[in-house]
Scaffold this motif. Structure first.
Motif, PDB file in Angstrom:
ATOM      1  N   GLY A  11       0.817  -1.227   0.000  1.00 51.08           N
ATOM      2  CA  GLY A  11       0.000   0.000   0.000  1.00 51.08           C
ATOM      3  C   GLY A  11       0.844   1.267   0.000  1.00 51.08           C
ATOM      4  N   GLN A  75       3.393  -6.797  -6.161  1.00 48.84           N
ATOM      5  CA  GLN A  75       1.967  -6.639  -6.479  1.00 48.84           C
ATOM      6  C   GLN A  75       1.866  -5.278  -7.176  1.00 48.84           C
ATOM      7  OE1 GLN A  75      -0.741  -5.530  -3.374  1.00 48.84           O
ATOM      8  NE2 GLN A  75      -2.468  -6.599  -4.294  1.00 48.84           N
ATOM      9  N   GLY A  80      -6.383  -5.351  -3.641  1.00 50.41           N
ATOM     10  CA  GLY A  80      -7.009  -5.894  -2.440  1.00 50.41           C
ATOM     11  C   GLY A  80      -6.121  -6.892  -1.727  1.00 50.41           C
ATOM     12  N   THR A  81      -6.520  -7.189  -0.494  1.00 51.86           N
ATOM     13  CA  THR A  81      -5.660  -8.015   0.365  1.00 51.86           C
ATOM     14  C   THR A  81      -5.547  -9.471  -0.115  1.00 51.86           C
ATOM     15  OG1 THR A  81      -7.601  -8.084   1.830  1.00 51.86           O
ATOM     16  CG2 THR A  81      -5.790  -6.671   2.494  1.00 51.86           C
ATOM     17  N   GLY A 140     -13.457  -4.658   9.398  1.00 52.51           N
ATOM     18  CA  GLY A 140     -14.254  -5.823   9.030  1.00 52.51           C
ATOM     19  C   GLY A 140     -14.804  -6.460  10.298  1.00 52.51           C
ATOM     20  N   GLU A 154     -16.925  -7.017   5.427  1.00 51.60           N
ATOM     21  CA  GLU A 154     -16.310  -5.694   5.396  1.00 51.60           C
ATOM     22  C   GLU A 154     -17.374  -4.642   5.725  1.00 51.60           C
ATOM     23  OE1 GLU A 154     -12.847  -4.802   4.930  1.00 51.60           O
ATOM     24  OE2 GLU A 154     -13.164  -6.809   5.716  1.00 51.60           O
ATOM     25  N   ASN A 169     -11.926  -7.612  12.731  1.00 50.38           N
ATOM     26  CA  ASN A 169     -10.839  -8.327  12.069  1.00 50.38           C
ATOM     27  C   ASN A 169      -9.556  -7.503  12.135  1.00 50.38           C
ATOM     28  OD1 ASN A 169      -9.332  -9.950  10.328  1.00 50.38           O
ATOM     29  ND2 ASN A 169     -10.095  -8.880   8.498  1.00 50.38           N
TER      30      ASN A 169
HETATM   31  C1  UD1 Z   1      -8.401  -4.726   6.198  1.00 49.29           C
HETATM   32  C2  UD1 Z   1      -9.431  -5.850   6.299  1.00 49.29           C
HETATM   33  C3  UD1 Z   1     -10.420  -5.513   7.398  1.00 49.29           C
HETATM   34  C4  UD1 Z   1      -9.692  -5.301   8.706  1.00 49.29           C
HETATM   35  C5  UD1 Z   1      -8.618  -4.226   8.545  1.00 49.29           C
HETATM   36  C6  UD1 Z   1      -7.758  -4.177   9.784  1.00 49.29           C
HETATM   37  C7  UD1 Z   1      -9.686  -6.789   4.070  1.00 49.29           C
HETATM   38  C8  UD1 Z   1     -10.535  -6.827   2.849  1.00 49.29           C
HETATM   39  N1  UD1 Z   1     -10.096  -5.975   5.056  1.00 49.29           N
HETATM   40  O1  UD1 Z   1      -9.098  -3.574   5.757  1.00 49.29           O
HETATM   41  O2  UD1 Z   1     -11.335  -6.566   7.554  1.00 49.29           O
HETATM   42  O3  UD1 Z   1     -10.589  -4.935   9.722  1.00 49.29           O
HETATM   43  O4  UD1 Z   1      -7.759  -4.534   7.443  1.00 49.29           O
HETATM   44  O5  UD1 Z   1      -6.866  -3.111   9.700  1.00 49.29           O
HETATM   45  O6  UD1 Z   1      -8.706  -7.485   4.135  1.00 49.29           O
HETATM   46  N2  UD1 Z   1      -2.414  -4.216   1.028  1.00 49.29           N
HETATM   47  C9  UD1 Z   1      -1.619  -4.661  -0.011  1.00 49.29           C
HETATM   48  N3  UD1 Z   1      -2.174  -4.768  -1.246  1.00 49.29           N
HETATM   49  C10 UD1 Z   1      -3.463  -4.461  -1.508  1.00 49.29           C
HETATM   50  C11 UD1 Z   1      -4.260  -4.008  -0.445  1.00 49.29           C
HETATM   51  C12 UD1 Z   1      -3.724  -3.909   0.818  1.00 49.29           C
HETATM   52  O7  UD1 Z   1      -0.439  -4.950   0.183  1.00 49.29           O
HETATM   53  O8  UD1 Z   1      -3.856  -4.598  -2.668  1.00 49.29           O
HETATM   54  C13 UD1 Z   1      -1.845  -4.112   2.379  1.00 49.29           C
HETATM   55  C14 UD1 Z   1      -1.827  -2.679   2.881  1.00 49.29           C
HETATM   56  O9  UD1 Z   1      -0.598  -2.044   2.564  1.00 49.29           O
HETATM   57  C15 UD1 Z   1      -1.980  -2.896   4.395  1.00 49.29           C
HETATM   58  C16 UD1 Z   1      -2.835  -4.150   4.484  1.00 49.29           C
HETATM   59  O10 UD1 Z   1      -2.679  -4.816   3.255  1.00 49.29           O
HETATM   60  O11 UD1 Z   1      -0.761  -3.152   5.018  1.00 49.29           O
HETATM   61  C17 UD1 Z   1      -4.309  -3.864   4.753  1.00 49.29           C
HETATM   62  O12 UD1 Z   1      -4.845  -3.088   3.706  1.00 49.29           O
HETATM   63  P1  UD1 Z   1      -5.874  -1.919   3.966  1.00 49.29           P
HETATM   64  O13 UD1 Z   1      -6.172  -1.277   2.673  1.00 49.29           O
HETATM   65  O14 UD1 Z   1      -5.412  -1.066   5.078  1.00 49.29           O
HETATM   66  O15 UD1 Z   1      -7.166  -2.760   4.445  1.00 49.29           O
HETATM   67  P2  UD1 Z   1      -8.374  -2.223   5.266  1.00 49.29           P
HETATM   68  O16 UD1 Z   1      -9.330  -1.573   4.328  1.00 49.29           O
HETATM   69  O17 UD1 Z   1      -7.917  -1.459   6.425  1.00 49.29           O
END
Ligand code: UD1
Ligand code: MG
Length: 449
Positions: A11, A75, A80-81, A140, A154, A169
């Motif tokens: 991110g 990536q 998304g995660t 979430g 979510e 979550n």
């Molecule tokens: C995510 C969770 C949510 C949880 C929250 C906790 C999902 C869909 N949602 O939401 O349930 O309550 O975290 O903080 O998983 N990242 C990537 N690539 C991507 C997207 C994200 O590497 O394509 C990384 C981000 O850099 C970060 C982490 O994943 O370190 C979480 O991503 P973020 O966008 O903050 O998720 P939330 O919307 O907060």
């Protein structure tokens, strides 16, 4: 069983308002990413995989500075995660064991919590780390039934009843690596955000007859950092926790709130830290050492019984042996001070080795730099360096040797010898009185005119 860490760090962190990717912002001198990587070490991971995206080269360099064996996967679009976790598949080729997903921007996960997640895998195919949120906001929500986790919703996609759930979550999950990769490959993006949600794997897993469960942690552990103000709060929180841990471990901190620690500061039992001491990275202080007020230390080692400060500065490579004393306005860099060495006042010692029990007089300077090269100063045991000696390196002072105060020492002084290098003193009887009388007469003359 072997464990793979998958650390999500792709991110951008838009709200940081920074050119630096979010996970490289520092808490207690270490990038947030390192804090997450360090927490994972307790599981003795067989592989560490970092998912990088935004400024991937910088993130990769930092990850590998912490762990040269860390694998970096790219990536290129942050979809998304689940999409992020799926990028780890090639790096997991041939791996048998569990994978645990961590976030690079969640630096406070405790090692005990990760161990508990690993243990909970004995009872569930997928383990999710959850927490009771004081204000669940946009996290979430974990939908549970007894011990079982049914699915994660979510916030954007949740209905009123689901939004009322306070069990949230954290994002951390553990599962068999092969199962995890199969599941994330199945995730679609038909949701409010149009993203591939890692959270969807719970419902997918249950549809396959797999079980999911929750391990609980304190909300403070899942504290993420999204803005500069949250980073500042995270720093304070790290400092408070670390001070408290040191105190519990038997270190005396007279004014805990004024002592600033680095992520890797090590301080032994019964060491005493006075107010307003700042630790940079790479410091170890042994038991019974005393760091006096207003000292600044980084990259150094202080042995048992040594006393540092007040107002001392120890820089990279300063190594103080037992019972050595470094006093006020003394700076030490890349130098070894033997047992019982004293450098108590107004001194610079750089690139030097000083033998046991030698005394370094006030105002001594090792002239270690000629503008191009650095040179070493070697001082033997039991030497006495007179006040205000300039030691022009490279130079060696033998065991038991002395230098005269105010000397500029440009050549070696053998053991037992006195090195003296200064203009010889001349004393002119009555000169001061005559000079003063002359000057006063002149002033009187001027005041008349
Ligand atoms: C995510 C969770 C949510 C949880 C929250 C906790 C999902 C869909 N949602 O939401 O349930 O309550 O975290 O903080 O998983 N990242 C990537 N690539 C991507 C997207 C994200 O590497 O394509 C990384 C981000 O850099 C970060 C982490 O994943 O370190 C979480 O991503 P973020 O966008 O903050 O998720 P939330 O919307 O907060
Ligand atoms: Mg987030």
């Amino acid at each position: 069983m072997s464990i793979a860490l998958i650390i999500l760090a792709a991110g951008k962190g838009t709200r940081m308002e920074s050119d630096l990717p979010k996970v490289l912002h520092r808490i207690a001198h270490a990038p947030m990413l390192w804090h997450a990587m360090r927490a994972g070490q307790v599981l003795e991971p067989g592989r560490t995989i970092v998912v990088a995206g935004h400024e991937a080269d910088m993130v990769a360099a930092s990850a590998q500075a912490y762990d040269p064996e860390a694998q970096i996967v790219l990536q290129s679009e942050q979809n998304g995660t689940a999409h992020a976790v799926a990028q780890a598949a090639p790096a997991l080729a041939g791996f048998n064991g569990d994978a645990i997903v961590l976030y690079g921007d969640t630096p406070f996960i405790r090692q005990e919590t990760l161990e508990e997640m690993a243990r909970a895998r004995a009872h569930h195919d997928i383990v999710v780390l959850g927490f009771e949120a004081a204000d669940p906001g946009r996290y979430g929500r974990l939908v549970t039934e007894g011990d079982a986790l049914l699915r994660i919703v979510e916030y954007k996609d949740a209905n009123e009843d689901e939004r009322a759930i306070t069990l949230c979550n954290s994002g951390l999950m553990a599962a068999d690596a092969t199962v995890l990769m199969d599941l994330v490959a199945q995730v679609g993006n038909d949701n409010a955000a149009g993203e591939y949600y890692l959270t969807d794997i719970i419902a997918l897993a249950r549809a396959r007859g797999l079980s999911a469960g929750v391990v609980h942690c304190a909300e403070s552990e899942t504290m993420g950092v999204n803005s500069r103000s949250e980073l500042a709060r995270a720093e304070v929180s790290f400092q408070q926790t670390t001070r408290a841990r040191l105190i519990d471990d038997g270190v005396s901190l007279q004014a805990p709130d004024t002592v600033w620690l680095a992520w890797d500061t090590v301080i032994g039992r019964d060491a005493e830290i006075e107010p307003n001491v700042v630790f940079g990275p790479g410091v170890t202080i042994e038991s019974d050492a005393r760091i006096r007020a207003f000292s600044h230390l980084e990259g150094c080692h202080v042995s048992r019984g040594a006393i540092v400060g007040p107002f001392a500065r120890l820089r990279l490579g300063a190594e103080l042996a037992e019972d050595s004393h470094v006093g006020n306005f003394v700076e030490i860099k890349n130098a070894y001070l033997g047992e019982g060495v004293k450098a108590n006042h107004l001194t610079y010692i750089g690139d030097a080795d000083i033998g046991d029990r030698s005394n370094i007089g006030a105002g001594t300077v090792t002239c270690n730099y000629d503008g191009v090269f650095k040179h070493r100063t070697i001082i033997g045991k039991d030497a006495f360096i007179g006040s205000d000696t300039m030691l022009v390196a490279p130079v060696t002072i033998g065991d038991g040797a002395m230098t005269g105060s105010g000397s500029v020492i440009t050549s070696d002084v053998p053991a037992g010898a006195l090195g003296i290098g200064r203009a010889r003193q001349e004393t002119k009887a009555g000169f001061a009185t005559r000079l003063r009388d002359m000057l006063r007469a002149k002033k009187k003359e001027q005041n008349k005119g």
